[in-house]
Design a protein around this motif. Structure first.
Motif, PDB file in Angstrom:
ATOM      1  N   TRP A   2      33.072  47.082  20.114  1.00 52.47           N
ATOM      2  CA  TRP A   2      33.566  45.823  21.119  1.00 52.47           C
ATOM      3  C   TRP A   2      32.534  45.386  21.767  1.00 52.47           C
ATOM      4  O   TRP A   2      32.896  44.334  22.235  1.00 52.47           O
ATOM      5  N   PHE A   3      31.247  46.048  21.778  1.00 51.93           N
ATOM      6  CA  PHE A   3      30.210  45.596  22.645  1.00 51.93           C
ATOM      7  C   PHE A   3      29.411  44.918  21.644  1.00 51.93           C
ATOM      8  O   PHE A   3      28.272  44.997  21.126  1.00 51.93           O
ATOM      9  N   ASN A  10      29.019  39.769  24.055  1.00 52.56           N
ATOM     10  CA  ASN A  10      29.783  40.071  25.388  1.00 52.56           C
ATOM     11  C   ASN A  10      28.632  40.994  26.055  1.00 52.56           C
ATOM     12  O   ASN A  10      28.502  41.130  27.265  1.00 52.56           O
ATOM     13  N   SER A  49      27.625  40.258  30.243  1.00 49.05           N
ATOM     14  CA  SER A  49      27.692  41.209  31.163  1.00 49.05           C
ATOM     15  C   SER A  49      26.328  41.075  32.077  1.00 49.05           C
ATOM     16  O   SER A  49      26.180  40.970  33.176  1.00 49.05           O
ATOM     17  N   ILE A  91      34.326  48.002  29.209  1.00 48.93           N
ATOM     18  CA  ILE A  91      33.411  46.936  29.002  1.00 48.93           C
ATOM     19  C   ILE A  91      31.943  47.273  29.497  1.00 48.93           C
ATOM     20  O   ILE A  91      31.719  48.304  30.073  1.00 48.93           O
ATOM     21  N   ASP A 101      30.107  53.745  26.525  1.00 49.04           N
ATOM     22  CA  ASP A 101      29.031  52.758  27.262  1.00 49.04           C
ATOM     23  C   ASP A 101      28.063  53.942  28.027  1.00 49.04           C
ATOM     24  O   ASP A 101      28.009  53.881  29.060  1.00 49.04           O
ATOM     25  N   ARG A 109      37.725  37.123  27.083  1.00 51.69           N
ATOM     26  CA  ARG A 109      36.283  37.660  27.202  1.00 51.69           C
ATOM     27  C   ARG A 109      36.547  39.249  27.197  1.00 51.69           C
ATOM     28  O   ARG A 109      37.539  39.762  27.742  1.00 51.69           O
ATOM     29  N   TYR A 110      35.367  39.801  26.597  1.00 48.31           N
ATOM     30  CA  TYR A 110      35.588  41.328  26.336  1.00 48.31           C
ATOM     31  C   TYR A 110      36.775  41.800  25.470  1.00 48.31           C
ATOM     32  O   TYR A 110      37.191  42.917  25.814  1.00 48.31           O
ATOM     33  N   GLY A 149      39.140  44.451  29.928  1.00 45.70           N
ATOM     34  CA  GLY A 149      38.858  44.767  31.331  1.00 45.70           C
ATOM     35  C   GLY A 149      39.981  44.544  32.395  1.00 45.70           C
ATOM     36  O   GLY A 149      40.926  43.794  31.961  1.00 45.70           O
ATOM     37  N   ASN A 195      40.752  41.080  33.066  1.00 42.03           N
ATOM     38  CA  ASN A 195      41.299  40.355  32.134  1.00 42.03           C
ATOM     39  C   ASN A 195      42.913  39.692  32.277  1.00 42.03           C
ATOM     40  O   ASN A 195      43.687  40.684  32.645  1.00 42.03           O
ATOM     41  N   GLN A 236      35.911  36.938  35.306  1.00 42.16           N
ATOM     42  CA  GLN A 236      34.820  37.797  34.888  1.00 42.16           C
ATOM     43  C   GLN A 236      33.448  37.723  35.683  1.00 42.16           C
ATOM     44  O   GLN A 236      32.691  38.243  35.283  1.00 42.16           O
TER      45      GLN A 236
END
Length: 353
Positions: free
Chosen positions: A54-55, A59, A63, A101, A127, A213-214, A218, A221, A332
């Motif tokens: 996902w990262f 993205n 961030s 995220i 993360d 986004r993401y 999040g 979102n 975001q």
């Protein structure tokens, strides 16, 4: 270490991060300790993506760009100007971070250290690459941070207060386990958009950023739309189209296919455009690749409903309908003084001193 030293260290961190806010990454010779950290952080970004699909690089950069813009002396001073940092007695503050995220727990990390406390961080396994590296950078820029930053994978021990973020289920556990400690316990929250039907094309395209986004993971979102009766979704879908390449991300596509199959087998009514489904539903939390919507008839009644559900809502996106609304496309991009769940983290930390 005084407050100005702490501010200066985070300002230098902002300058370091700015090098990674756009591609291609360009090394700035004016940034402190770049020979030690520049290539290493590039590698950590690569590891973060390899560990968590996902990262994506896009993205991760998004961030980092946001934090590089926030960590300026002007922004930090504007954030802290209304607080008193006198007679701070350092305590050890534990942070249990989410991992939905990139760098989602950074604001808590920043708040603890800028307030003068020591931090012990328990990261999510989703993360865990970036923040320890940035902690080492801070310790190199400001050696007095050494001994004040700890990361742990084991049981949290010997701490004075805690900030924990998780689901509603884990929050119940946190509330019990940390019942004798000063704490901030965060639960599930979702964001929504209230549409009038008079939004411009640019506003709806901004909304697409808030939604996708993401990958929508999040709490900021937008996961639900509130629309007037007889709302025409044609312009909404048209504005979403710029994000159609998202369906080529395997994890997102798998969620889309799975949820679509569930809805079809259950004979739920829905609309879809090949990468996003919208379904009428009273819930605030929608699955990945799905947007819930609900009709409203009276703006005053809607405000009462949202006020009653405020503990479930992180952000409300609209244009001229609410006093605390967020403009389209900006969910975001919170400021340092935009606290999660509207709980003033810095006031909490200064109170326990």
């Amino acid at each position: 270490m005084d407050l100005q030293q702490r501010i200066n260290a985070f300002v230098e961190l902002g300058k370091f991060l700015k090098q990674f806010s756009v591609e291609p990454f360009e090394k700035n010779s004016a940034v402190l300790h770049n020979d030690l950290f520049f290539d290493g952080f590039k590698h950590q970004l690569k590891l973060a993506h390899e560990h968590n699909a996902w990262f994506t690089k896009e993205n991760l950069i998004y961030s980092i760009d946001g934090w590089s813009k926030s960590l300026t002396e002007r922004n930090i001073n504007q954030w802290i100007e209304n607080y008193s940092f006198k007679e701070i007695k350092p305590n050890k503050v534990a942070i249990i971070m989410a991992g939905n995220i990139p760098l989602v727990g950074f604001h808590d990390f920043l708040s603890v250290l800028i307030s003068g406390h020591d931090v012990v961080v328990k990261q999510s396994s989703n993360d865990k690459q970036l923040l320890p590296f940035l902690g080492k950078y801070l310790e190199t820029v400001e050696p007095e941070f050494k001994g004040k930053i700890t990361f742990t994978t084991g049981k949290l021990e010997k701490f004075d207060a805690v900030i924990a973020t998780g689901s509603d289920n884990t929050a119940r556990y946190f509330e019990y386990y940390f019942r004798y400690k000063p704490s901030i316990i965060r639960k599930n929250r979702n964001s929504l958009a209230v549409l009038s039907g008079n939004e411009t094309e640019a506003e709806l395209e901004g909304l697409s950023e808030d939604i996708f986004r993401y990958y929508g993971l999040g709490c900021r979102n937008v996961s639900k739309l509130l629309v007037p009766k007889d709302y025409d979704f044609e312009q909404f879908f048209k504005a979403m189209y710029k994000w159609h390449p998202i369906i080529h991300q395997n994890k997102y596509a798998n969620n889309y296919d799975y949820n679509k199959a569930v809805y079809l087998m259950s004979e739920f009514a829905m609309l879809e455009n090949g990468f996003l489904m919208i379904k009428e539903d009273s819930s605030y939390a929608s699955p990945i690749a799905t947007m819930f919507y609900e009709y409203y008839e009276d703006a005053a009644a809607l405000k009462e409903k949202l006020a009653a559900d405020s503990d479930k809502i992180q952000c409300v996106v609209s244009s001229g309908l609410f006093d605390t609304e967020i403009p389209f496309g900006q969910t975001q991009n919170p400021q340092l003084w935009d606290y999660a769940d509207n709980v003033d983290t810095l006031a909490f930390l200064l109170k326990i001193s």
